[in-house]
Motif scaffolding. Structure first.
Motif, mmCIF file in Angstrom:
data_model
loop_
_atom_site.group_PDB
_atom_site.id
_atom_site.type_symbol
_atom_site.label_atom_id
_atom_site.label_comp_id
_atom_site.label_asym_id
_atom_site.label_seq_id
_atom_site.Cartn_x
_atom_site.Cartn_y
_atom_site.Cartn_z
ATOM 1 N N LEU A 424 16.080 0.198 -18.930
ATOM 2 C CA LEU A 424 15.678 0.907 -18.124
ATOM 3 C C LEU A 424 16.525 2.355 -17.226
ATOM 4 C CD1 LEU A 424 14.517 -1.655 -14.959
ATOM 5 C CD2 LEU A 424 13.705 -0.979 -17.232
ATOM 6 N N LEU A 425 14.871 3.296 -17.771
ATOM 7 C CA LEU A 425 16.721 4.518 -17.171
ATOM 8 C C LEU A 425 15.733 5.021 -15.459
ATOM 9 C CD1 LEU A 425 16.140 7.056 -20.229
ATOM 10 C CD2 LEU A 425 17.713 5.878 -19.605
ATOM 11 N N VAL A 426 16.370 5.168 -14.497
ATOM 12 C CA VAL A 426 15.851 5.464 -13.209
ATOM 13 C C VAL A 426 16.472 6.550 -12.815
ATOM 14 C CG1 VAL A 426 16.410 4.766 -10.588
ATOM 15 C CG2 VAL A 426 16.016 3.331 -12.844
ATOM 16 N N ARG A 427 15.541 7.817 -11.379
ATOM 17 C CA ARG A 427 16.152 8.650 -11.106
ATOM 18 C C ARG A 427 15.539 8.814 -9.392
ATOM 19 N NH1 ARG A 427 13.471 13.836 -12.771
ATOM 20 N NH2 ARG A 427 12.240 13.964 -11.646
ATOM 21 N N CYS A 428 17.124 8.953 -8.870
ATOM 22 C CA CYS A 428 16.155 8.509 -7.484
ATOM 23 C C CYS A 428 16.591 9.777 -6.448
ATOM 24 C CB CYS A 428 17.037 7.454 -7.551
ATOM 25 S SG CYS A 428 16.423 6.822 -5.909
ATOM 26 N N THR A 429 16.121 10.249 -5.695
ATOM 27 C CA THR A 429 16.655 11.391 -5.175
ATOM 28 C C THR A 429 16.399 10.569 -3.380
ATOM 29 O OG1 THR A 429 16.562 13.381 -6.327
ATOM 30 C CG2 THR A 429 15.800 13.561 -3.972
ATOM 31 N N LYS A 430 16.975 10.785 -2.813
ATOM 32 C CA LYS A 430 16.669 9.438 -1.384
ATOM 33 C C LYS A 430 15.890 10.659 0.043
ATOM 34 C CE LYS A 430 18.749 7.374 2.713
ATOM 35 N NZ LYS A 430 20.259 6.697 3.180
ATOM 36 N N LEU A 432 12.926 11.753 -1.320
ATOM 37 C CA LEU A 432 11.997 12.441 -2.131
ATOM 38 C C LEU A 432 11.121 12.022 -3.067
ATOM 39 C CD1 LEU A 432 11.155 15.489 -2.458
ATOM 40 C CD2 LEU A 432 12.901 15.680 -4.057
ATOM 41 N N GLU A 433 12.318 11.144 -4.294
ATOM 42 C CA GLU A 433 11.502 10.746 -4.969
ATOM 43 C C GLU A 433 12.504 9.783 -5.975
ATOM 44 O OE1 GLU A 433 10.971 14.067 -8.407
ATOM 45 O OE2 GLU A 433 12.671 13.417 -9.171
ATOM 46 N N TYR A 434 11.476 8.492 -6.560
ATOM 47 C CA TYR A 434 11.898 8.207 -7.361
ATOM 48 C C TYR A 434 11.480 7.884 -8.752
ATOM 49 C CZ TYR A 434 13.471 2.893 -8.142
ATOM 50 O OH TYR A 434 13.905 1.824 -9.637
ATOM 51 N N VAL A 435 12.420 7.892 -9.549
ATOM 52 C CA VAL A 435 11.344 7.575 -11.261
ATOM 53 C C VAL A 435 12.092 5.961 -11.928
ATOM 54 C CG1 VAL A 435 11.810 9.510 -13.394
ATOM 55 C CG2 VAL A 435 10.581 9.954 -11.265
ATOM 56 N N LYS A 436 10.955 5.726 -12.548
ATOM 57 C CA LYS A 436 12.102 4.737 -13.626
ATOM 58 C C LYS A 436 11.356 4.982 -14.672
ATOM 59 C CE LYS A 436 10.633 0.340 -13.488
ATOM 60 N NZ LYS A 436 10.500 -1.181 -13.253
ATOM 61 N N VAL A 437 11.705 4.148 -15.942
ATOM 62 C CA VAL A 437 11.013 4.591 -17.181
ATOM 63 C C VAL A 437 11.410 3.334 -17.778
ATOM 64 C CG1 VAL A 437 10.854 5.526 -19.230
ATOM 65 C CG2 VAL A 437 10.985 7.387 -17.344
ATOM 66 N N VAL A 438 10.481 3.143 -18.995
ATOM 67 C CA VAL A 438 11.016 1.448 -19.407
ATOM 68 C C VAL A 438 10.338 1.930 -21.033
ATOM 69 C CG1 VAL A 438 9.978 -0.470 -19.809
ATOM 70 C CG2 VAL A 438 9.645 0.286 -17.368
ATOM 71 N N LEU A 439 11.644 1.781 -21.305
ATOM 72 C CA LEU A 439 12.283 2.403 -22.832
ATOM 73 C C LEU A 439 12.178 0.337 -23.601
ATOM 74 C CD1 LEU A 439 14.213 4.918 -22.497
ATOM 75 C CD2 LEU A 439 12.337 5.416 -23.119
ATOM 76 N N GLY A 442 13.883 2.686 -28.284
ATOM 77 C CA GLY A 442 13.807 4.445 -27.746
ATOM 78 C C GLY A 442 12.212 4.788 -27.607
ATOM 79 N N ARG A 443 11.632 4.150 -27.065
ATOM 80 C CA ARG A 443 10.000 4.359 -27.224
ATOM 81 C C ARG A 443 9.087 4.136 -25.842
ATOM 82 N NH1 ARG A 443 10.658 4.009 -32.361
ATOM 83 N NH2 ARG A 443 9.158 5.293 -34.204
ATOM 84 N N MET A 444 9.058 4.615 -24.960
ATOM 85 C CA MET A 444 8.324 4.840 -23.649
ATOM 86 C C MET A 444 7.009 3.803 -23.852
ATOM 87 S SD MET A 444 7.589 7.122 -20.350
ATOM 88 C CE MET A 444 9.106 8.299 -20.644
ATOM 89 N N MET A 445 7.655 2.907 -22.363
ATOM 90 C CA MET A 445 6.296 1.685 -22.670
ATOM 91 C C MET A 445 5.908 1.384 -21.110
ATOM 92 S SD MET A 445 6.487 -0.187 -25.403
ATOM 93 C CE MET A 445 5.773 -1.441 -24.891
ATOM 94 N N GLY A 446 6.407 2.316 -19.974
ATOM 95 C CA GLY A 446 5.609 2.211 -19.520
ATOM 96 C C GLY A 446 6.624 2.928 -18.095
ATOM 97 N N ALA A 447 6.522 3.433 -16.536
ATOM 98 C CA ALA A 447 7.022 4.224 -15.577
ATOM 99 C C ALA A 447 5.973 4.339 -14.258
ATOM 100 C CB ALA A 447 6.558 5.831 -16.525
ATOM 101 N N ILE A 448 7.408 3.996 -13.473
ATOM 102 C CA ILE A 448 7.126 4.266 -12.264
ATOM 103 C C ILE A 448 7.323 5.923 -11.709
ATOM 104 C CG2 ILE A 448 7.715 3.493 -9.430
ATOM 105 C CD1 ILE A 448 8.096 0.686 -10.990
ATOM 106 N N LEU A 449 6.218 6.350 -11.060
ATOM 107 C CA LEU A 449 6.823 7.504 -10.054
ATOM 108 C C LEU A 449 6.188 7.098 -8.674
ATOM 109 C CD1 LEU A 449 5.413 9.894 -13.163
ATOM 110 C CD2 LEU A 449 7.104 9.175 -12.937
#
Length: 488
Positions: A424-430, A432-439, A442-449
């Motif tokens: 998982l890769l996660v980026r969060c700005t309190k 404002l936004e939450y971005v999670k990527v499921v890999l 090395g290939r993207m399988m899903g995401a929550i935005l």
């Protein structure tokens, strides 16, 4: 249409169910075969229609759901006949349906779109409500107006919307998981949005502008046991006031990792050992004893614990393959195991081998897609044409709103079925936004935005084209890099 007798009629196409799946299916058939009479059977006086449809990306759709009298449909499609009468019996071998009003319908092709009903924690209790359709939502509004405290059980979409929208009433929210919104978001996303439960809600700029219709026929409130209504739309709470009897604006208390163990009426509670042990619980119409040992009194309990496919009228005397969740199992053309019987929406369960990035989740977007595709399949069979599984089943995609945040779900957004074989890769700005990527590999399988990320189209493409993202590592979510420039 050929008439056998006054109570027996024959149609090439019959659609059962006035929700999004059924109406979409009937509309598509009526458009494709303007010279044929199409019949839509609905148990409720109103039908659900899609409006303001917008194709956000290749697979993402955004639309509103309107409730309209059937006459609106019939005006738009002169060859579409809407009959308000529930199906009571299906004789699949004879290709006939019997309805409550005594009519017999002979069909060449039938599509079952009767949706699902709430899976209530307790049946036939006046203080336990299920919210599934417009009637039950209006009953909830009526009961809420005089309530001081309610207990909400469940962790799905309706529970998430409900606890955020209710004002003027204390809400005890019992969830069986370690985090809220488990069906849609992960624990990290839950931590991101939960402060909104305590924050002051933004004022709504304008009231909902949907046309409201009333009917002459009174319909009894459907509290979930057996009901005619079709599923609520994505913003069902917009057009009703969700305010209780108290002055408090917003007060929600979450009880995690628990379920309701026992429910007591007021009289039962006063005679139970709990009453002598905990006399400070007050006097309430109903009491909920939770599996974590706590007990709460309340005005009523909202059971938002999922749904059961509404298949009963179609099973007796027929030979349908049922899935584990009791839905009618359908193949890649939305056909059931009974000849010439198709199914779409919440009543059915996908029985084909799904794409690596798609899963069924009984949502209004999938109901619309399935209804449209079922009609295409029925038409192709009549015309002797070949048809391939529609592109919408390539990638799971859903756009919604939770706690006033825009939420986009793509592919295996919660790593469904991937086991430990993912990162998982996660980026969060309190706030404002939450971005999670499921890999995986090395290939993207899903995401929550969550929030206004503007990444949905880029991530959709990255999932579909399965580009190797290993070289980018953590930089994939670097907020200082415009990722869209990388992958245009």
């Amino acid at each position: 249409m050929a008439t056998a007798s006054q109570s027996e009629v024959q149609f090439r196409f019959v659609v059962a169910g006035g929700g999004i799946a059924g109406v979409t299916c009937a509309q598509q058939l009526a458009s494709q075969f303007p010279s044929l009479d199409i019949v839509l059977l609905t148990a409720a006086p109103m039908v659900k229609t899609v409006s303001n449809f917008r194709q956000v990306s290749k697979t993402l759709e955004d639309f509103e759901v309107e409730e309209q009298p059937s006459s609106v449909l019939e005006e738009k499609y002169p060859n579409l006949k809407v009959i308000q009468s529930a199906v009571t019996v299906l004789h699949a071998k004879q290709h006939t349906l019997l309805t409550e009003n005594g009519q017999v319908f002979h069909y060449e092709k039938l599509c079952v779109c009767t949706g699902a009903r709430p899976k209530l924690i307790i049946q036939d209790n006046p203080h336990v409500l299920g919210i599934r359709d417009t009637d039950s939502a209006q009953e909830f509004q009526k009961r809420l107006s005089s309530a001081k405290r309610i207990v909400v059980v469940g962790n799905g979409g309706i529970a998430l919307e409900l606890v955020y929208e209710v004002e003027g009433c204390e809400v005890i929210w019992a969830v069986k998981d370690k985090a809220i919104g488990n069906a849609f978001i992960d624990a990290g996303a839950a931590q991101f949005i939960i402060p909104s439960l305590e924050a002051e809600k933004p004022k709504k700029a304008l009231p909902c502008k949907r046309t409201r219709y009333t009917t002459d026929k009174d319909t009894a409130p459907n509290t979930g046991s057996e009901g005619p209504g079709s599923a609520l739309g994505p913003d069902w709470h917009e057009s009703i006031s969700l305010r209780g009897a108290e002055q408090v604006s917003h007060r929600v208390h979450v009880e995690y990792e628990c379920e309701i163990e026992k429910v007591y009426s007021q009289q039962e509670f006063m005679q139970s050992p709990l009453y002598t042990q905990k006399t400070n619980l007050g006097v309430w119409p109903i009491y909920a004893q939770l599996s974590n040992g706590k007990t709460y009194g309340c005005d009523f309990i909202v059971s938002a614990t999922g749904v059961v496919p509404n298949t009963e009228p179609f099973l007796h005397g027929n030979n349908f393959d049922l899935a584990e969740d009791h839905g009618l199992k359908v193949d890649e053309h939305m056909q059931t195991s009974e000849p010439d019987v198709y199914a779409a929406g919440d009543v059915c369960t996908a029985g084909w081998e799904p794409s690596a990035f798609w899963q069924q989740m009984r949502l209004w977007t999938q109901a619309r897609q399935m209804g449209w595709y079922a009609a295409r399949s029925m038409a192709a069979d009549i015309l002797g044409e070949a048809i391939e599984l529609d592109f919408c089943f390539e990638l799971f995609s859903h756009i919604t709103k939770f706690f006033n945040y825009k939420v986009v779900l793509l592919g295996k957004f919660n790593a469904q079925g991937l086991g430990q074989d993912h990162e998982l890769l996660v980026r969060c700005t309190k706030g404002l936004e939450y971005v999670k990527v499921v890999l995986r590999g090395g290939r993207m399988m899903g995401a929550i935005l969550i929030g206004e990320t503007d990444l949905e189209e880029t991530f959709e493409n990255l999932i579909l084209n399965q580009m190797d993202l290993s070289p980018y590592g953590q930089e994939l979510l670097n907020p200082n890099i415009d990722i869209e420039d990388y992958f245009d």
